[in-house]
Design a protein around this motif. Structure first.
Motif, short mmCIF file in Angstrom:
data_model
loop_
_atom_site.label_atom_id
_atom_site.label_comp_id
_atom_site.label_asym_id
_atom_site.label_seq_id
_atom_site.Cartn_x
_atom_site.Cartn_y
_atom_site.Cartn_z
N ILE A 249 17.62 3.50 55.73
CA ILE A 249 17.50 2.80 57.02
C ILE A 249 16.58 1.59 56.86
O ILE A 249 16.83 0.51 57.40
CB ILE A 249 16.96 3.75 58.11
N MET A 250 15.50 1.75 56.08
CA MET A 250 14.59 0.63 55.83
C MET A 250 15.28 -0.49 55.05
O MET A 250 15.03 -1.67 55.30
CB MET A 250 13.36 1.11 55.05
N VAL A 251 16.14 -0.11 54.09
CA VAL A 251 16.88 -1.13 53.34
C VAL A 251 17.83 -1.87 54.28
O VAL A 251 17.98 -3.10 54.20
CB VAL A 251 17.67 -0.48 52.18
N LEU A 252 18.47 -1.13 55.21
CA LEU A 252 19.33 -1.77 56.21
C LEU A 252 18.52 -2.73 57.06
O LEU A 252 18.96 -3.86 57.34
CB LEU A 252 19.98 -0.69 57.10
N CYS A 253 17.31 -2.32 57.47
CA CYS A 253 16.44 -3.19 58.26
C CYS A 253 16.08 -4.45 57.47
O CYS A 253 15.99 -5.54 58.03
CB CYS A 253 15.16 -2.45 58.65
N ALA A 254 15.87 -4.27 56.14
CA ALA A 254 15.56 -5.42 55.30
C ALA A 254 16.72 -6.40 55.28
O ALA A 254 16.52 -7.62 55.33
CB ALA A 254 15.24 -4.95 53.88
N ALA A 255 17.94 -5.89 55.22
CA ALA A 255 19.13 -6.76 55.19
C ALA A 255 19.30 -7.52 56.50
O ALA A 255 19.69 -8.69 56.52
CB ALA A 255 20.37 -5.93 54.89
N ILE A 256 18.98 -6.85 57.61
CA ILE A 256 19.12 -7.48 58.93
C ILE A 256 17.95 -8.44 59.20
O ILE A 256 18.13 -9.57 59.62
CB ILE A 256 19.19 -6.42 60.04
N ARG B 248 3.45 2.41 55.70
CA ARG B 248 3.12 1.60 54.52
C ARG B 248 4.23 1.67 53.48
O ARG B 248 4.55 0.69 52.81
CB ARG B 248 1.79 2.06 53.92
N ILE B 249 4.84 2.85 53.36
CA ILE B 249 5.98 2.99 52.47
C ILE B 249 7.18 2.23 53.04
O ILE B 249 7.91 1.54 52.31
CB ILE B 249 6.33 4.48 52.26
N GLY B 250 7.37 2.33 54.36
CA GLY B 250 8.48 1.64 55.01
C GLY B 250 8.42 0.13 54.81
O GLY B 250 9.43 -0.50 54.49
N ILE B 251 7.23 -0.46 54.95
CA ILE B 251 7.14 -1.91 54.81
C ILE B 251 7.29 -2.34 53.36
O ILE B 251 7.82 -3.42 53.07
CB ILE B 251 5.81 -2.44 55.40
N ALA B 252 6.86 -1.50 52.40
CA ALA B 252 7.06 -1.83 50.99
C ALA B 252 8.55 -1.89 50.67
O ALA B 252 9.01 -2.81 49.97
CB ALA B 252 6.36 -0.80 50.10
N ILE B 253 9.32 -0.93 51.20
CA ILE B 253 10.77 -0.93 50.99
C ILE B 253 11.38 -2.15 51.66
O ILE B 253 12.20 -2.86 51.08
CB ILE B 253 11.41 0.36 51.55
N ARG B 254 10.95 -2.42 52.88
CA ARG B 254 11.52 -3.52 53.65
C ARG B 254 11.28 -4.87 52.99
O ARG B 254 12.20 -5.66 52.77
CB ARG B 254 10.93 -3.50 55.06
N GLN B 255 10.03 -5.16 52.66
CA GLN B 255 9.68 -6.48 52.15
C GLN B 255 10.23 -6.72 50.73
O GLN B 255 10.72 -7.81 50.43
CB GLN B 255 8.16 -6.68 52.16
N ALA B 256 10.13 -5.70 49.88
CA ALA B 256 10.66 -5.87 48.52
C ALA B 256 12.18 -6.06 48.56
O ALA B 256 12.73 -6.94 47.87
CB ALA B 256 10.30 -4.67 47.66
N SER B 257 12.86 -5.26 49.38
CA SER B 257 14.32 -5.38 49.49
C SER B 257 14.71 -6.74 50.06
O SER B 257 15.63 -7.40 49.56
CB SER B 257 14.88 -4.27 50.38
N ALA B 258 14.00 -7.18 51.11
CA ALA B 258 14.31 -8.47 51.73
C ALA B 258 14.10 -9.61 50.75
O ALA B 258 14.94 -10.51 50.63
CB ALA B 258 13.44 -8.67 52.97
N GLY B 259 12.98 -9.60 50.01
CA GLY B 259 12.71 -10.67 49.06
C GLY B 259 13.76 -10.74 47.97
O GLY B 259 14.21 -11.84 47.60
#
Length: 369
Positions: A112-119, A228-239
């Motif tokens: 779900i966090m990866v999906l959020c990163a994509a959006i 903190r884990i959620g944002i690490a997944i989000r930001q790394a995936s988005a970048g």
């Protein structure tokens, strides 16, 4: 005994709720700082040459308008979010959470966090930077921030539709007050908009929709995993998505397929990279506190508190580039107007209206009398 237990539970809920509001407000402040430093970064070094439309890198010809508008937005978003991901991973390492991070990525909440990163990354963040750049070119960078802050209303509605979160009459009224305040904050800018600023507003609205959806879904996902884990997944995936997928794709569409590595190398070799490190640092709590606040106090209130960046964005752009004169263009970034300060106070009133039912508060005060 039972009454005492009930009071303790209510007190615990109240503290949890207040902490959630504090996280959401802090996210808006950090978002304003992230916006201010991101705006500064895109005026420094080779970035200034790119946006000025002149030759770069030893006399190479100027970039196409499409590349400047879209590909450079993806590059800026990717550099910022990648640095933010590195900061986030450092926080996880400090808290000895790297093992948990690796496990979480393979779970449903992690996906779900990866999906959020994509959006929120390739879609919303790039749209936001396109809008910010267009408005900056028009001499009005603050105009798009209040429009992007419409994500609070979009997220609240989506929270109701997707997750059946409460959206009572006083919350709807509070959201409307926040939207009026956002319009007032940007009002002086709206009065002098040209075509470039209008383009910026269009992309700011697309960013608002993307972040509204992200905030709604991410708030749900963060209930299940550490923020903190959620944002690490989000930001790394988005970048990674922005730098390795969207930037090369948009550069190819702009006729610069052969210059992708040169552009990325010039961006990373520029002194602006130090400013991107700072903007990436503030982007980390801007999003992680946003997720955490939404999960603790509900999407409607969390998004409204975060939506204060409608004020914090223009405020920190003025502080960094106007009052402090960093970047050498202080005359282009005048102080905030009295209307913008009044708009900020009205937004605080709107947030209060979302958090507390005024009618119930009045009834309680009358009963005490």
């Amino acid at each position: 005994m039972e009454q005492r237990v009930r009071k303790l539970r209510e007190e615990r809920r109240r503290r949890y709720f207040v902490r959630g509001v504090a996280f959401a407000v802090a996210s808006g402040i950090c978002y304003g700082l992230y916006t201010g430093f991101l705006t500064l970064a895109e005026t420094q070094g080779v970035w200034g040459e790119w946006f000025a439309g002149g030759p770069w890198g030893g006399g190479r010809p100027a970039l196409s308008a499409f590349t400047v508008t879209f590909a450079l937005a993806a590059l800026a978003a990717g550099v910022n979010d990648l640095f933010s991901g590195v900061w986030s991973l450092a926080v996880c390492a400090k808290n000895r959470q790297l093992g948990d991070l690796a496990k979480t990525v393979r779970t449903k909440p992690g996906l779900i966090m990866v999906l959020c990163a994509a959006i929120g990354g390739p879609f919303a963040t790039i749209a936001y930077i396109v809008g910010l750049n267009a408005a900056t070119a028009a001499g009005n960078p603050g105009v798009i921030v209040p429009i992007a802050a419409l994500n609070c209303a979009i997220g609240a509605v989506l929270g109701r539709v997707l997750f059946k979160q409460d959206l009572s009459a006083h919350k709807v009224a509070g959201i409307l007050v926040c939207l009026v305040a956002a319009a007032l904050i940007g009002g002086t800018s709206f009065a002098s908009m040209g075509p470039e600023a209008l383009t910026g507003c269009l992309f700011a609205f697309l960013a608002a929709f993307g972040w509204g959806f992200e905030g709604c879904v991410a708030g749900f996902g963060t209930v299940l995993i550490d923020y903190r884990i959620g944002i690490a997944i989000r930001q790394a995936s988005a970048g990674i998505l922005e730098l390795l997928v969207m930037f090369p794709l948009l550069a190819a569409m702009g006729g610069e397929a052969g210059s992708v590595l040169d552009l990325a190398g010039a961006a990373l070799a520029s002194p602006a990279v130090l400013v991107f490190l700072v903007s990436g640092f503030f982007a980390m709590p801007a999003f992680s506190f946003w997720y955490k606040g939404n999960s603790m106090c509900g999407t409607a209130l969390g998004m409204a508190c975060n939506g204060m960046y409608a004020f914090w964005g223009p405020f920190f752009i003025w502080v960094i580039m106007g009052a402090l004169g960093i970047g050498g263009m202080s005359e282009s970034y005048p102080p905030l107007t009295p209307a913008q300060w009044i708009g900020a106070l009205i937004m605080v009133a709107g947030i209060f209206c979302i958090a507390v039912n005024p009618a119930k508060l009045l009834r309680a005060s009358k009963e005490e009398e």
